[in-house]
Design an enzyme around this catalytic site. Sequence first.
Site, PDB file in Angstrom:
ATOM      1  CG  ASP A  16      40.428  39.365  29.353  1.00 44.35           C
ATOM      2  OD1 ASP A  16      39.831  38.983  30.375  1.00 44.35           O
ATOM      3  OD2 ASP A  16      39.852  39.508  28.256  1.00 44.35           O
TER       4      ASP A  16
ATOM      5  CG  HIS B  64      41.390  35.638  39.353  1.00 49.57           C
ATOM      6  ND1 HIS B  64      41.519  36.604  38.384  1.00 49.57           N
ATOM      7  CD2 HIS B  64      40.072  35.264  39.336  1.00 49.57           C
ATOM      8  CE1 HIS B  64      40.337  36.826  37.821  1.00 49.57           C
ATOM      9  NE2 HIS B  64      39.451  36.021  38.385  1.00 49.57           N
TER      10      HIS B  64
ATOM     11  CG  LEU C  31      59.369  47.837  36.312  1.00 48.77           C
ATOM     12  CD1 LEU C  31      59.083  48.330  34.893  1.00 48.77           C
ATOM     13  CD2 LEU C  31      59.093  46.344  36.439  1.00 48.77           C
TER      14      LEU C  31
END
Length: 618
Positions: free
Chosen positions: A387, A404, A496
Amino acid sequence: MRTKPRPASAPLDTSVPLDTATPASRGRATPRAPKDQDPTLRAAYRLCRRTTRQHDPAIYALIKLMPATLRPACWALWATASVLDDLADQPDVEPARRAARVEAWTGALKHDLTVGTSADPIRYALVDTAGRWRLDLTSLRGAMARTRDDAHGVRFPDWAAWRAWCGEGVVPWVDQVRHLFERAGVPMTLRLDRQADYERFVDGAQLTDVLTDLSTDLAGGLLLLPREALEPFPGAEADLVRGRWSPAVAALVAELTALARRQVTRPAMTRGMHPGPATVLDTAADLMRAQLDAVEAAGPTLLTRPPRPSVVTRARVLVPARLRSALAWSLTPLTVPGPRPPGVGASDPGPAAEGTRLRPPPPHPDGIRPPRIAADQMPCHVAVIMDGNGRWAERRGLPRHEGHRVGTAAVYEMVYGALEIGLRHLTLYMFSTENWKRDTEEITTILDTVRRELDAGPFRDLNVRQRWSGRPDKLPQDLVDALRREEHRTRGHTGLTLTTCIDYGGRDEITRTAAALAQAAREGEVDPHLLGEDDFARHLPHPDMPDVDLLWRTGNEQRTSNFLPWHAAYAELYFTPDYWPDSDRRDLWQAITEYSRRQRRHGAVPAPLTRDPVSDNA
């Protein structure tokens, strides 16, 4: 779509002339080897064709419904799968030697793909197919490894384990065929909102094969059915092992045949698809239903020989299918690949191709190393709400969408930091179902940024398995395709697991899961009176995703915003004031350090903490 092809000695139904041209196809191109191929390569493709036809006439018949230019490539793929399965299934060879032979064959394939040729004819055809059609064969690693492991025998405790086995062994090969259609300019676009239909279709195909080959498998000491399916029919397992037809076996076969029939009947799966690929899938379903009719009619002979549909039944399915496919392909312009450059194997397979060593993540610019966290205090799954991108940009007098773009660097940092500290699962909330309410320019920037990053593949040569969670309905199709390609390209990576949530909503996920569970109950796959949390979890989009241990949100907001409500029910919450673009791997390490100091109770009385679980290693 067989996991385990029939042995070469099994009787073949070749009485329907599969190579006979229909009136609509006479005069059209036949699947001869291109003129640039040498005689050895042409012979290799002919061998692949014979191998495919011998091992599975049904698959061969389906390949005949494809454009002529794609058929040699499909024969190469299926012949490869058949050879590997034969090596794993040799009854007169001990399991360890069988597994070693599979390993040796796949190891030789890695070498052959590197040098662009092979002394083995089937591998030679596959190398040529991969180079000519620019196929990335890395997704087949898991399927080949599973074939190797199957040489030691296999047992399934429940349907979930059985489906996982089927998916690992079959889906990668089918996906290569989908990529072939895509390279030819006719994408086999599956409605991703019907993903459950696709998965059940594969399950039904595999169950049909298991029932068909019951006699062959039992003779080899195999019973490829989950214990969960056998338990409701006491005595059936023992009777099957002894080769004895009993009321319990008859009831079991009737139940499984009905289940397979429901699973392969998925008309919605091909809606909106090009008529060529749709005909292939619809015909596959028709052939499997005909095969299930033969299973039902076999009775006790099911345990002595594989049942086969009659010639008339097969012709009733295949003849109109050939006419439909010939018409569809006659109206479709196809992209035909040019000659493969000499000495080149799989062209442009990407950094994660077979034989390429995965690199470690780059170190932090300041040389800072991650803290040492005791294994029992380390989270398995960290989920992050990224956020503050827009507010970060506004505070600097920039358009919101610029935040972004800059936030991409923080994503890199989190992945690098997760790899360095040994985190197993990292899930990032990139775009929610509620984010469609934002300005069009901001939405476009977010989605374009994701698409560009997927094309660039910054994590492709790291040990990162990439996955996507969300709805496909509103997303651009090229973005959906790119997300799926990256999933397949990295599915063999074991480090991962990075899940990106794009057009994701937690309530939407739960609603769709409930719908899938209701459908499963309707089809008799689950008992609605005995449903538990495990049943619900198995129908989630990613049933193998572990619960979230730590949910971290940046941007000075303290709410979970409809993010992973099922998985985060017992998550530790961690909120930080910095905006996402200002975060780097040190912030992830700090979040994990904070988690390691908390006591996880899950309703129990906490044990006393006797030591500091963290020691910094600067």
